[in-house]
Scaffold this motif. Structure first.
Motif, PDB file in Angstrom:
ATOM      1  N   VAL A  57       0.991  -1.159   0.160  1.00 42.15           N
ATOM      2  CA  VAL A  57      -0.100   0.201   0.168  1.00 42.15           C
ATOM      3  C   VAL A  57       0.589   1.508  -0.179  1.00 42.15           C
ATOM      4  O   VAL A  57       1.915   1.353   0.310  1.00 42.15           O
ATOM      5  CB  VAL A  57      -0.764   0.029   1.354  1.00 42.15           C
ATOM      6  N   TYR A  58       0.699   2.883  -0.052  1.00 40.70           N
ATOM      7  CA  TYR A  58       0.864   3.397  -0.256  1.00 40.70           C
ATOM      8  C   TYR A  58       0.074   4.498   0.420  1.00 40.70           C
ATOM      9  O   TYR A  58      -1.117   5.274   0.009  1.00 40.70           O
ATOM     10  CB  TYR A  58       0.718   4.236  -1.681  1.00 40.70           C
ATOM     11  N   LEU A 104       0.206   9.729  -8.190  1.00 39.77           N
ATOM     12  CA  LEU A 104       1.199   8.481  -7.613  1.00 39.77           C
ATOM     13  C   LEU A 104       2.309   8.601  -8.979  1.00 39.77           C
ATOM     14  O   LEU A 104       1.587   7.406  -9.939  1.00 39.77           O
ATOM     15  CB  LEU A 104       0.627   7.163  -6.896  1.00 39.77           C
ATOM     16  N   ILE A 105       3.238   8.572  -8.945  1.00 38.70           N
ATOM     17  CA  ILE A 105       3.816   8.338 -10.324  1.00 38.70           C
ATOM     18  C   ILE A 105       4.522   7.235  -9.976  1.00 38.70           C
ATOM     19  O   ILE A 105       5.778   7.151  -9.765  1.00 38.70           O
ATOM     20  CB  ILE A 105       5.114   9.971 -10.530  1.00 38.70           C
ATOM     21  N   ALA A 106       4.238   6.050 -11.447  1.00 36.38           N
ATOM     22  CA  ALA A 106       4.897   4.983 -11.691  1.00 36.38           C
ATOM     23  C   ALA A 106       6.993   5.415 -11.518  1.00 36.38           C
ATOM     24  O   ALA A 106       7.609   5.678 -12.340  1.00 36.38           O
ATOM     25  CB  ALA A 106       4.328   4.089 -12.664  1.00 36.38           C
ATOM     26  N   GLU A 107       7.040   4.504 -11.118  1.00 33.34           N
ATOM     27  CA  GLU A 107       8.875   3.982 -11.147  1.00 33.34           C
ATOM     28  C   GLU A 107       9.054   2.690 -12.288  1.00 33.34           C
ATOM     29  O   GLU A 107      10.224   2.900 -12.927  1.00 33.34           O
ATOM     30  CB  GLU A 107       9.336   3.539 -10.056  1.00 33.34           C
ATOM     31  N   GLY A 108       7.757   1.685 -12.721  1.00 35.40           N
ATOM     32  CA  GLY A 108       7.562   1.121 -13.864  1.00 35.40           C
ATOM     33  C   GLY A 108       7.924  -0.136 -13.383  1.00 35.40           C
ATOM     34  O   GLY A 108       8.198  -1.025 -14.021  1.00 35.40           O
ATOM     35  N   ASN A 109       8.288  -0.777 -12.045  1.00 38.72           N
ATOM     36  CA  ASN A 109       8.184  -2.053 -11.475  1.00 38.72           C
ATOM     37  C   ASN A 109       7.392  -2.033 -10.587  1.00 38.72           C
ATOM     38  O   ASN A 109       7.720  -3.012  -9.628  1.00 38.72           O
ATOM     39  CB  ASN A 109      10.069  -1.455 -10.897  1.00 38.72           C
ATOM     40  N   ARG A 129       5.800   6.895  -6.523  1.00 41.60           N
ATOM     41  CA  ARG A 129       6.780   7.795  -5.831  1.00 41.60           C
ATOM     42  C   ARG A 129       6.190   7.815  -4.515  1.00 41.60           C
ATOM     43  O   ARG A 129       4.578   8.384  -4.626  1.00 41.60           O
ATOM     44  CB  ARG A 129       7.216   9.134  -6.888  1.00 41.60           C
ATOM     45  N   PRO A 130       5.960   9.234  -3.823  1.00 38.18           N
ATOM     46  CA  PRO A 130       5.202   9.657  -2.346  1.00 38.18           C
ATOM     47  C   PRO A 130       3.998  10.612  -3.527  1.00 38.18           C
ATOM     48  O   PRO A 130       4.384  11.166  -4.877  1.00 38.18           O
ATOM     49  CB  PRO A 130       6.262  10.915  -1.960  1.00 38.18           C
ATOM     50  N   ALA A 131       2.938  10.017  -2.827  1.00 36.57           N
ATOM     51  CA  ALA A 131       1.766  10.676  -3.655  1.00 36.57           C
ATOM     52  C   ALA A 131       2.310  12.715  -3.343  1.00 36.57           C
ATOM     53  O   ALA A 131       2.542  13.034  -2.594  1.00 36.57           O
ATOM     54  CB  ALA A 131       0.811  10.828  -3.127  1.00 36.57           C
TER      55      ALA A 131
END
Length: 251
Positions: free
Chosen positions: A164-165, A208-213, A217-219
């Protein structure tokens, strides 16, 4: 003179008879065509568009809105994902048989409670469908934080443990959407947050920007422009080629 007159009247009679016959043929053809159209319309209207429903029960009350469909075990047949528990949140995988029936599947947690309708997307770029939800924190000491729940798929209808984020707001997330917001080829998350008292906004949107895996990143939190934001839509509404956010909320 009498002979010529006879020919003249005979010609008029023949012309009149031919005209009457033509009218009769035209009327008959028109009536026949109307009858065919009427019969065809009646036939089409009387044919059912759908077969009787196939009702299947799996014993747990659905929650979190409508089910979503995706081929989660990659066998070419559509499957269903249904939220079936709210406290804590659980979803059930119903595998499709390809004939309109489904198989009872696995129950998987989302890592929170009061989850939104799920979204299916491949956020870790492994070619396998993942399950994404907006929700609230289920722990007693989390202060009621809004969360994004990410449950990565194994590609065979089963899923891994959720992670979770924190969305940075003290509420719960009511909806989630996926799009490549920064155009880097990765799936980013957008979530509506019902109330955002700790941010100064009545209602807000968390990015939330994705890192692709499968990680993010933080909201980053934005004002939704209203209160009780319930739905988010992503579209290019001003034609500049960049995705815009449309939040459905109360005044």
């Amino acid at each position: 003179m009498t002979r010529n007159s006879t020919h003249k009247y005979s010609f008029v009679f023949v012309v009149f008879l031919t005209f009457v016959l033509m009218l009769a043929i035209a009327f008959s053809a028109r009536s026949s065509a109307q009858g065919r159209i009427s019969d065809s319309s009646t036939s089409v209207a009387s044919e059912p568009l759908f077969l009787p429903p196939i009702v299947q029960q799996w014993g747990i009350q659905p929650m979190g809105g409508s089910p979503v469909s995706a081929d989660v075990n990659q066998d070419g047949k559509p499957d269903l994902i249904v939220m079936v528990g709210g406290y804590p949140s659980i979803f059930e995988v119903l595998l499709g048989n390809g004939d309109g029936t489904i198989q009872p599947g696995e129950l998987d947690p989302t890592g929170g409670q009061a989850a939104s309708k799920p979204v299916i997307a491949d956020v870790d770029k492994d070619g396998k469908p993942d399950v994404l939800v907006g929700q609230a924190c289920a722990a007693v000491d989390c202060g009621g934080a809004a969360l994004a729940g990410i449950v990565l798929g194994n590609g065979n209808g089963t899923f891994r443990s959720p992670f979770v984020y924190d969305l940075g707001v003290s509420s719960f997330s009511s909806s989630i959407a996926v799009a490549d917001l920064n155009r880097d080829g990765k799936s980013d998350l957008v979530l509506t947050d019902w109330r955002c008292a700790n941010t100064g906004f009545e209602s807000c949107v968390s990015i939330l920007i994705a890192e692709g895996n499968g990680r993010f990143r933080p909201a980053v939190v934005y004002d939704a422009g209203g209160s009780n934001a319930a739905e988010i839509i992503i579209a290019d509404v001003n034609g500049d080629g960049k995705p815009d956010l449309l939040a459905v909320s109360s005044p």
